[in-house]
Structures are given as C-alpha cells and as structure tokens.
Enzyme design. Sequence first.
Site, PDB file in Angstrom:
ATOM      1  N   PHE A 147       0.860  -1.175   0.000  1.00 27.51           N
ATOM      2  CA  PHE A 147       0.000   0.000   0.000  1.00 27.51           C
ATOM      3  C   PHE A 147       0.900   1.229   0.000  1.00 27.51           C
ATOM      4  O   PHE A 147       1.533   1.559   1.002  1.00 27.51           O
ATOM      5  CB  PHE A 147      -0.939   0.051   1.199  1.00 27.51           C
ATOM      6  CG  PHE A 147      -1.850   1.249   1.145  1.00 27.51           C
ATOM      7  CD1 PHE A 147      -3.007   1.207   0.381  1.00 27.51           C
ATOM      8  CD2 PHE A 147      -1.539   2.412   1.817  1.00 27.51           C
ATOM      9  CE1 PHE A 147      -3.834   2.313   0.290  1.00 27.51           C
ATOM     10  CE2 PHE A 147      -2.362   3.525   1.739  1.00 27.51           C
ATOM     11  CZ  PHE A 147      -3.517   3.480   0.973  1.00 27.51           C
ATOM     12  N   ASP A 232       9.728   2.812   1.531  1.00 33.30           N
ATOM     13  CA  ASP A 232       8.551   3.582   1.906  1.00 33.30           C
ATOM     14  C   ASP A 232       8.386   3.462   3.415  1.00 33.30           C
ATOM     15  O   ASP A 232       7.830   2.499   3.933  1.00 33.30           O
ATOM     16  CB  ASP A 232       7.321   3.043   1.171  1.00 33.30           C
ATOM     17  CG  ASP A 232       6.037   3.780   1.531  1.00 33.30           C
ATOM     18  OD1 ASP A 232       6.036   4.522   2.530  1.00 33.30           O
ATOM     19  OD2 ASP A 232       5.023   3.591   0.828  1.00 33.30           O
ATOM     20  N   LYS A 261       3.293  11.203   6.816  1.00 35.56           N
ATOM     21  CA  LYS A 261       2.469  11.016   8.004  1.00 35.56           C
ATOM     22  C   LYS A 261       3.049  11.713   9.228  1.00 35.56           C
ATOM     23  O   LYS A 261       2.816  12.886   9.445  1.00 35.56           O
ATOM     24  CB  LYS A 261       2.198   9.534   8.231  1.00 35.56           C
ATOM     25  CG  LYS A 261       1.324   8.924   7.121  1.00 35.56           C
ATOM     26  CD  LYS A 261       0.715   7.622   7.521  1.00 35.56           C
ATOM     27  CE  LYS A 261      -0.077   6.986   6.380  1.00 35.56           C
ATOM     28  NZ  LYS A 261      -1.250   7.761   5.960  1.00 35.56           N
TER      29      LYS A 261
END
Length: 408
Positions: A147, A232, A261
């Site tokens: 994801f 990531d 984030k």
Amino acid sequence: MSGAAAPSRTAAELARADGHSAHNYHPLPVVLASARGAWARDIDGVEYLDLLAGYSALNFGHAHPRLVTVAQAQVGRLTLTSRAFQHALFADFCAAVTGLCGKDAVLPMNTGAEAVETAIKLSRKWGYDVKGVEPDRAEIITFDGNFHGRTIAIVGFSTDPDARGGFGPYPPGFRTVPYGDIDAVAAAVTANTVAVLLEPIQGEAGVLVPPDGFLAAVRALCDEHGILMVADEIQSGLGRTGETFACEHEGVVPDVYILGKALGGGIVPVSAVVADWPVMGVIGPGQHGSTFGGNPLACAVATEVVRMLETGEFQSRSRELGEHMHSLLATLPADVVTQVRGRGLWAGVELAPGGPSARTVCERLLARRVLAKDAHEGTIRLAPPLVVERDEIDWAVEQLADSLRPTG
C-alpha cells in the site's frame, strides 16, 4: 478516562455527512470533536483511547504542545510562498530531514502518495540518466500486499482488488512479486530494473513483518545489480517500530527514503523523498514540484518533529512499551487470535476464521471507548501514539480481550 455517555448527536451528524460526502470510507460510528495526547473526545462528550493514531500520522499524539506552539507561531507569520521564492525556514528543514536520514538532499511534497510518485519519477530519471536504461523502458519491482497510496500509477501495481478494480488502464513499468521472497525479487531483475520499492513492514496488509534478513538481502541484491533500494517508511518510520526507521532493524540504509504522516506531526500534511546527490541530482528545475511542498508552516512543524526524534525518547518509548504491548497481546486466546505481528508500538492481531470479523471487534472496542481499525477482514491494526502510557496499554488490551468474546 470519563465514563461513556449515551450518544445523542452522533447519529444525526453521521447521517448529514453521509448525505453529502463520497462513500469512499466506511468509518466507525463516532464523530470526534477534540483530542489531546492519546485520547479523543466525541461530540457527545465520550472519551476514547486512540489506538490508530492516524495510521502513524499522530505518532506524537494529538495536539502535542511543542508542535502546537510551533504551528501557532508560524500561522501568524508566514504559511505559504510557493517554491517560486525561498523562505526563512526552508534551509533548516532541509538540514534537519537530511541529517535525520544521513542523506544529502530532500525533495519535499505534501502527502504520502505524492512522495511515492516522486520517488518513482526520481528512480526512473536516475535509471535513464545514470544507469543508461533505454528511454521509456524502466522497471520497478514492487510487492504484493503493498500500500503506497491511491494514485493511478500506484493502484496499478496494487494487489488489493478494492484499491485497483475499475480504475484502469494503468501505467506500465512495474513488476510485482511476493513480499518477503528474495528469490522472486532476484528473478524479476532485468537490465531495465531501476529500483525495488518496498515497505519495510506492510501496514495496510496487516502489519506484515518480512522474514529476518529479507531487507538486508534486498540491499545486497540492489548493490549487486546497480539498482536503487527505495524504502517507503511513511507508516513504519519516525519512531513507530522502536527505531527511527524500520530498516534499521536489519542495519540497512536504502538509497531513497520516502517519509510522510508523522513528519507533519498530525497537524499538516508533510512528505519527503530523501537521497544522496548522485540520485537526487538528476532532478532539475521545472521537472518536478508542488505549490505547497516545503511551505513555511510544513517546514516549521516538520523541523520540530525531527528535533523531537533526535533525543531518541520516542524511539525508546516505542521499543519499551511495544515489548510490553506485544507480551500482553501474546496472551490473547489462541482459538480466537491466530497470530500477532509487528514491531514497537505497532501490531497486527490476526483473527481466526469463523470467529468475529475484525470490523465487528473494532465496533465492540468502540463501545468500550477504544479506537482501532481493521486491516482488511481478518486483522485488527493497533498503532497507539508513542505518548501512550503503560497503564493505558494494559486497559486497552483488556478491552480487546473482552471484545473477542463479548458477554451479554
């Protein structure tokens, strides 16, 4: 920890939102109005312990005083210039982020998906300019269960039918292999391979930790073939797993970090791609950019986030409290919970087939004033803010245990 109140406004607010917002989410039936630290309060005054932390965007909790102070001061001073002009906080931001990563240069963006797209573009450009891949032939190896965001390019190499289905045609140039299978990675390498793009721990897939040695093996394979290792760390980085970066658990340094984030402290969206100049230097003026990327407000908050991480306090809290949380989760009944995965203050609790679904358990937890989220049908994802206290973890796991076998 206030007692739960009978909801009065929640249903009406949910109905109002449902009538005018796209149905791309199926949220739990709660409407939050305020929050601080690890606790959030809904519009009816009920307080909940937040075990999701905005998918790691709230690593430092809600409304951390240091971050709020910095943000408030900057809002009244300067919030946006665009990159057409330089601003007084940009150099500090760049130095802070590159110093944290041990890299030369940073390319700031806003959202995680933007940063992943940036890393894809950077990898391809490097492949053409440095490695010598023929134009429009570059390939990037990705993994099933990944994801990385919701853009067309990214969902094109997703293996989640909900994320991928109905949005094609998709851009070419990606080879997807089983996660954690180094032989499959090696078999996918061709003369056109420019990068391996991976999550050191797959969050959305259910907090999947790869086999020991996998990250180190990917690093060695990339070195052998002269390709980029792109990590990531949007969810796994910045203290979540007990280290600054999840790659550190295997002593691995990727060629490219993708951050997001928690870099925005739960206040503003901030993301970044970080690499050394031999990689970053292939991007020139006009070849990539963002109006809001690297804006003064984002730089102020992100720089303070880095300063908070430099002490090691949050990494230590995640490591120590994470060990405690995992020890408690290991005592959950084996006939209901088949596996607990994760590192630090991050866990995927996999439920046995035939029992309650993860969504059902999360709804039961909500009734017990705990906020958690299902990762697909069979896994409950737990990621409390790094400011959570030990007794709060104890209480939350008690609520989870009771929710697995509800009474009454």
